[in-house]
Design an enzyme around this catalytic site. Structure first.
Site, PDB file in Angstrom:
ATOM      1  N   ASP A  32      -8.349   5.869   4.569  1.00 54.17           N
ATOM      2  CA  ASP A  32      -7.835   4.676   5.238  1.00 54.17           C
ATOM      3  C   ASP A  32      -6.721   5.075   6.202  1.00 54.17           C
ATOM      4  OD1 ASP A  32      -7.941   1.390   4.367  1.00 54.17           O
ATOM      5  OD2 ASP A  32      -6.281   2.079   5.645  1.00 54.17           O
ATOM      6  N   ILE A  33      -6.768   4.475   7.398  1.00 51.52           N
ATOM      7  CA  ILE A  33      -5.798   4.817   8.450  1.00 51.52           C
ATOM      8  C   ILE A  33      -4.405   4.284   8.108  1.00 51.52           C
ATOM      9  CG2 ILE A  33      -6.043   2.765   9.936  1.00 51.52           C
ATOM     10  CD1 ILE A  33      -6.419   4.756  12.292  1.00 51.52           C
ATOM     11  N   ASN A  89     -12.528  -6.587  -0.902  1.00 51.37           N
ATOM     12  CA  ASN A  89     -11.965  -7.847  -0.438  1.00 51.37           C
ATOM     13  C   ASN A  89     -13.057  -8.679   0.227  1.00 51.37           C
ATOM     14  OD1 ASN A  89      -9.304  -7.117  -1.201  1.00 51.37           O
ATOM     15  ND2 ASN A  89      -9.033  -5.967   0.695  1.00 51.37           N
ATOM     16  N   GLU A  97     -10.325  -7.856   6.365  1.00 50.86           N
ATOM     17  CA  GLU A  97     -10.033  -7.784   7.804  1.00 50.86           C
ATOM     18  C   GLU A  97     -11.185  -7.193   8.597  1.00 50.86           C
ATOM     19  OE1 GLU A  97      -6.321  -5.718   8.067  1.00 50.86           O
ATOM     20  OE2 GLU A  97      -5.169  -7.497   7.467  1.00 50.86           O
ATOM     21  N   HIS A 102     -16.878  -3.069   2.298  1.00 45.75           N
ATOM     22  CA  HIS A 102     -16.305  -1.754   1.967  1.00 45.75           C
ATOM     23  C   HIS A 102     -15.565  -1.829   0.648  1.00 45.75           C
ATOM     24  CE1 HIS A 102     -13.504  -4.022   4.510  1.00 45.75           C
ATOM     25  NE2 HIS A 102     -12.525  -3.484   3.797  1.00 45.75           N
ATOM     26  N   MET A 103     -15.536  -0.703  -0.025  1.00 49.16           N
ATOM     27  CA  MET A 103     -14.821  -0.556  -1.284  1.00 49.16           C
ATOM     28  C   MET A 103     -13.600   0.322  -1.037  1.00 49.16           C
ATOM     29  SD  MET A 103     -16.298   1.009  -4.819  1.00 49.16           S
ATOM     30  CE  MET A 103     -17.343  -0.392  -5.142  1.00 49.16           C
ATOM     31  N   HIS A 104     -12.431  -0.181  -1.423  1.00 49.53           N
ATOM     32  CA  HIS A 104     -11.219   0.629  -1.357  1.00 49.53           C
ATOM     33  C   HIS A 104     -11.102   1.426  -2.655  1.00 49.53           C
ATOM     34  CE1 HIS A 104      -9.207  -1.645   2.004  1.00 49.53           C
ATOM     35  NE2 HIS A 104      -9.999  -2.609   1.575  1.00 49.53           N
TER      36      HIS A 104
END
Ligand code: AMP
Length: 116
Positions: A32-33, A89, A97, A102-104
């Site tokens: 993640d950026i 999310n 967003e 996607h999975m964090h």
């Protein structure tokens, strides 16, 4: 919602730089950026699924595979034993967003419960 491309499609195609840790024909994982923990990785299906609300039975295998990849990466990152958190999310209340499911994978520190 239309299955429109997001910045994640550009990452999958390597049109913009990203720190990709794993990629195959089904899934891409990259750092993640804007990391929210010492380890913060985003794991996505290469197929565009905008949100969890848009999943269909044909997505069952790739969604399960996201967990397999997450577990492998957690091991590689050395956070498996201490533990980590996986988050998807969905929409506004979930804080989504980027509208490409996607999975964090978050780890490297203890996390509170419940999430804010
Ligand atoms: P979400 O709020 O669940 O939609 O999460 C989107 C995540 O994507 C955020 O944690 C962002 O920091 C991350 N993100 C957005 N653009 C990029 C990028 N170009 N490279 C890596 N991570 C990104």
């Amino acid at each position: 919602m239309m299955n429109e491309e997001t910045i994640f499609s550009k990452i999958i195609r390597k049109e913009i730089p990203a720190d990709i840790l794993f990629q195959d024909e089904r899934v891409t994982a990259f750092r993640d950026i804007n990391p929210q923990a010492p380890t913060h990785i985003v794991i996505i299906p290469n197929k565009i699924i905008p949100t969890v609300n848009d999943v269909t039975p044909e997505d069952e295998a790739v969604l399960g595979y996201l967990l397999i990849v997450a577990a492998q990466i957690a091991k590689q990152e050395g956070i498996a034993e201490n533990g980590y958190r996986l988050i998807i999310n969905c929409n506004r209340h979930g804080g989504q967003e980027v509208f490409h499911l996607h999975m964090h994978l978050l780890g490297g520190r203890g996390m509170g419960w419940p999430p804010g």
